[in-house]
Scaffold this active site. Structure first.
Site, PDB file in Angstrom:
ATOM      1  N   CYS A   1       0.880  -1.206   0.018  1.00 49.20           N
ATOM      2  CA  CYS A   1      -0.098   0.103  -0.051  1.00 49.20           C
ATOM      3  C   CYS A   1       0.738   1.327   0.022  1.00 49.20           C
ATOM      4  O   CYS A   1       1.483   1.553  -1.168  1.00 49.20           O
ATOM      5  CB  CYS A   1      -0.999  -0.050   1.182  1.00 49.20           C
ATOM      6  SG  CYS A   1      -2.339   0.957   0.953  1.00 49.20           S
TER       7      CYS A   1
ATOM      8  N   HIS B   1      -3.765  -5.194   1.507  1.00 51.88           N
ATOM      9  CA  HIS B   1      -3.435  -5.728   2.833  1.00 51.88           C
ATOM     10  C   HIS B   1      -3.959  -7.181   2.966  1.00 51.88           C
ATOM     11  O   HIS B   1      -4.696  -7.693   2.474  1.00 51.88           O
ATOM     12  CB  HIS B   1      -4.106  -4.915   3.528  1.00 51.88           C
ATOM     13  CG  HIS B   1      -3.638  -3.415   3.687  1.00 51.88           C
ATOM     14  ND1 HIS B   1      -2.310  -2.935   4.033  1.00 51.88           N
ATOM     15  CD2 HIS B   1      -4.190  -2.209   2.942  1.00 51.88           C
ATOM     16  CE1 HIS B   1      -2.340  -1.703   3.899  1.00 51.88           C
ATOM     17  NE2 HIS B   1      -3.385  -1.167   3.380  1.00 51.88           N
TER      18      HIS B   1
END
Length: 382
Positions: A227, A325
């Site tokens: 991310c 994630h």
């Protein structure tokens, strides 16, 4: 903080519309009277949202009788009226030895005991709630054969992404605090997610970790970004609207041919896909602001179920990143990912199944030791 309280209350109201019960956990102590004027996380919030309160004392730290009685003594009268009971947590040993302590607390603060919860060691396997816990070194793992280093950035987010790796018996996960260089013997450096990517990228450079990363790559090491860490791997990050802070931008690490612009609403999506290098299935969730584009996306890391490509991989395969994630929780993918670093037999760690088993066991533990009927009655009586 006072200016933030309306937004916090709006968020609470939004949750309360859809949930049967909202459990609000305080931060710090409700009796930090020196900070009470700006409090939006303890009794300040309870008063603003008109909530009942249960005090929880950690007996493992010692001084729990004084802690609970002192807390009640220091609260304002309007705050004391919100108190509906207390819980003693993390008791070690024979609960009968604390019966006189309960009597002292109950008579001293005129509140009922809602339970005494024995210490529950398996809770250590659950994901940490606060990044403070990351600062405890895992010294017992340092001699394991696969060495992974993670710079502990000040605004690190979603750090439970790393827990499945730490659960592997052959992985040494080193959370590197500011002031320490990234270790030269690491096989892999992971740049984790961030709540403020530009600020963390600036901190990474201020610590000299960008120089450590370049040296690591010269030695043939691997690098992976998740991310915000994935965004840092690109050529540039721009935030023209000031979504993360003041409007601006800065060069990225320039290790993948990508650029990111912070814009639009936050993406929050559960996804499934396939790791292209190994063919293994994985799953996770996207939670980010920004669009990442560039020629580097021509070598994707994952192909999602809906046909989209996600992430990027360098031409030599040593640098990669993606927005996903939770991807290391997939056992087959995690084994393939680690085997690319060092050939290894499958460990047999079934991460998600183990976490579910601990949660079930914890639920049963709390049911045995708490007066849940009374606690639910308190909650529903709001």
């Amino acid at each position: 903080k006072a200016a933030l309280l309306p937004a916090v209350l709006e968020s609470f109201s939004h949750l309360a519309r859809d949930a049967d019960i909202v459990l609000v956990e305080g931060a710090g102590s409700p009796a930090e009277i020196n900070l009470r004027a700006g409090d939006i996380a303890n009794m300040g919030f309870a008063e603003a949202a008109d909530l009942p309160v249960v005090l929880i004392g950690d007996i493992d730290r010692g001084g729990v009788i004084a802690s609970i009685l002192g807390t009640v003594l220091l609260l304002e009268e309007s705050e004391r009226r919100r108190l509906k009971g207390y819980v003693i947590n993390k008791l070690r040993g024979d609960a009968r030895l604390f019966e006189s302590g309960l009597a002292i607390i109950t008579s001293g603060c005129n509140l009922p005991s809602l339970g005494v919860v024995p210490f529950f060691p398996p809770a250590a396997k659950l994901p940490a709630e606060d990044s403070v816990s990351l600062r405890f070194a895992r010294a017992e793992t340092k001699n394991r054969p696969i060495r992974i280093a993670v710079p502990l950035l000040g605004r690190i987010a979603n750090f439970d992404d790393l827990d499945p790796l730490a659960a592997e018996p052959d992985v040494a996960l080193d959370m590197v605090e500011p002031g320490r260089a990234l270790p030269g013997d690491a096989d892999l450096i992971i740049l984790p997610g961030s709540k403020a990517t530009l600020a963390d990228l600036a901190e990474l450079r201020a610590e000299g970790w960008d120089i450590d990363i370049v040296a690591h790559m010269r030695r043939g090491g691997r690098l992976f970004g998740i991310c915000g860490g994935y965004q840092m791997l690109g050529n540039r990050i721009d935030d023209p609207l000031g979504i993360e802070g003041s409007p601006g931008g800065m060069p990225g690490l320039g290790l993948l041919d990508l650029s990111t612009e912070m814009s639009g609403d936050k993406s929050l999506t559960e996804v499934r896909g396939r790791h292209l290098a190994s063919g293994t299935q994985l799953h996770g969730y996207e939670m980010h602001i920004g669009r990442t584009q560039g020629a580097g996306r021509g070598r994707p890391f994952i192909r999602l179920e809906d046909g989209r490509d996600e992430g990027a991989v360098s031409a030599d395969g040593l640098i990669a990143g993606c927005y996903l994630h939770g991807l290391f929780a997939a056992d087959g993918f995690r084994h393939a990912f680690l085997s690319a670093i060092r050939r290894r037999p499958a460990s047999g760690v079934a991460y998600e199944a183990e976490i579910e088993a601990v949660l079930d066991s914890l639920a049963a533990h709390l049911s045995r030791h708490l007066d849940l009927d009374r606690i639910l009655e308190i909650a529903r009586g709001r």
